[in-house]
Design a protein around this motif. Sequence first.
Motif, mmCIF file in Angstrom:
data_model
loop_
_atom_site.group_PDB
_atom_site.id
_atom_site.type_symbol
_atom_site.label_atom_id
_atom_site.label_comp_id
_atom_site.label_asym_id
_atom_site.label_seq_id
_atom_site.Cartn_x
_atom_site.Cartn_y
_atom_site.Cartn_z
ATOM 1 N N VAL A 20 0.892 -1.166 0.148
ATOM 2 C CA VAL A 20 0.085 0.050 0.117
ATOM 3 C C VAL A 20 0.993 1.269 -0.038
ATOM 4 C CG1 VAL A 20 -0.295 -0.241 2.432
ATOM 5 C CG2 VAL A 20 -1.824 1.487 1.292
ATOM 6 N N GLU A 21 0.682 2.167 -0.828
ATOM 7 C CA GLU A 21 1.461 3.406 -1.267
ATOM 8 C C GLU A 21 2.849 3.069 -1.091
ATOM 9 O OE1 GLU A 21 -0.078 5.921 1.916
ATOM 10 O OE2 GLU A 21 -2.170 5.770 0.749
ATOM 11 N N ASP A 22 3.616 3.552 -0.203
ATOM 12 C CA ASP A 22 5.182 3.350 -0.278
ATOM 13 C C ASP A 22 5.768 2.267 0.540
ATOM 14 O OD1 ASP A 22 4.712 4.609 2.401
ATOM 15 O OD2 ASP A 22 6.284 5.962 1.921
ATOM 16 N N SER A 77 7.776 3.765 6.182
ATOM 17 C CA SER A 77 6.951 4.593 5.599
ATOM 18 C C SER A 77 7.273 6.043 5.710
ATOM 19 C CB SER A 77 5.499 4.337 5.749
ATOM 20 O OG SER A 77 4.765 5.507 4.894
ATOM 21 N N ASP A 79 4.913 8.139 5.945
ATOM 22 C CA ASP A 79 3.568 8.559 6.560
ATOM 23 C C ASP A 79 3.134 7.724 7.340
ATOM 24 O OD1 ASP A 79 1.216 9.785 6.882
ATOM 25 O OD2 ASP A 79 0.344 9.578 4.737
ATOM 26 N N ALA A 84 -3.434 7.830 7.067
ATOM 27 C CA ALA A 84 -2.566 6.601 6.457
ATOM 28 C C ALA A 84 -3.052 5.181 7.285
ATOM 29 C CB ALA A 84 -1.116 6.824 6.857
ATOM 30 N N ARG A 87 -6.489 4.479 5.761
ATOM 31 C CA ARG A 87 -6.627 4.008 4.366
ATOM 32 C C ARG A 87 -5.689 2.612 4.220
ATOM 33 N NH1 ARG A 87 -3.781 9.168 3.804
ATOM 34 N NH2 ARG A 87 -2.004 8.190 3.387
ATOM 35 N N ASP A 88 -4.883 2.163 5.331
ATOM 36 C CA ASP A 88 -4.479 1.056 5.326
ATOM 37 C C ASP A 88 -5.450 -0.239 5.665
ATOM 38 O OD1 ASP A 88 -1.928 1.873 4.895
ATOM 39 O OD2 ASP A 88 -1.189 1.778 6.858
#
Length: 274
Positions: A20-22, A77, A79, A84, A87-88
Amino acid sequence: MATPDPTDATNSTWTGMVVVEDTALAVTDTGGPGVPVVYLNGSYADQSSWKRVIADLGPGFRHITFDERARGKSKRSADYSFEACVRDVDAVLAARGVQRPILVGWSYGALVAVHWADRNLDRAVGVVSADGAQPYGLTDEEGRERIRALFGKMRFFMPLLRPLGLAARMSADQHAEINIELNDLCAALAPVLERVSCPVRYVLATGANLGSTEEEMEAVRSSLDPVLARNPNLRVSAKVASNHSKILSKDFQAVAQAVRDTAAGRDQQGWSSR
């Protein structure tokens, strides 16, 4: 490791990384057709915190645990914000093909759970809060400096605390900023709790905790009283003898019972197993 089909509701436990993301999150999903329960950890804890609750509930439920960013086996991460973390939850649910979960959160995780439920009214079956999601926070500069000082003193011990699930792979300043944001969000939580439309069941601890006095912790818990009076969806399931830190190890049975009660209400509403 090849990722299996997330819609495969077998009883085979899946363990892997969800990108997820970075970052990438370490996730465990027991599978099976039972009610899906997603467990959300304390601020710096990992998924091992839930082992007693999961064992008490047994294989009749589908248990999904994961480590937040820089906690446990998850990757670092750029963030570490509260948003965040919300979102996770979406990322893990999507990866595992879960639509309508019960969310169970401890401390910080309970705050994430009620915010997610407030934003997903058609999906949240219910929330169980283990001594979290209470509308009280230290928001003045004195409180912020107190938080920074506490984590500053702890910085040398953090490598020892990480294997115990009591610290993350972050700096002391990052730990402090997460806690400061947590306090700000808790202080502003009352409107969220007043409008949340799914069942929210609280299991409240007693006594003091690291960095707080018994009187302060009681003030935190009593801050629930006004919102309990205004929203019938909120209820205290139990008030237990253990303190905030020990609630999942000492009073896991009360948390598990609150999950069962929430699931029973779900069955009466006719929700599908996913």
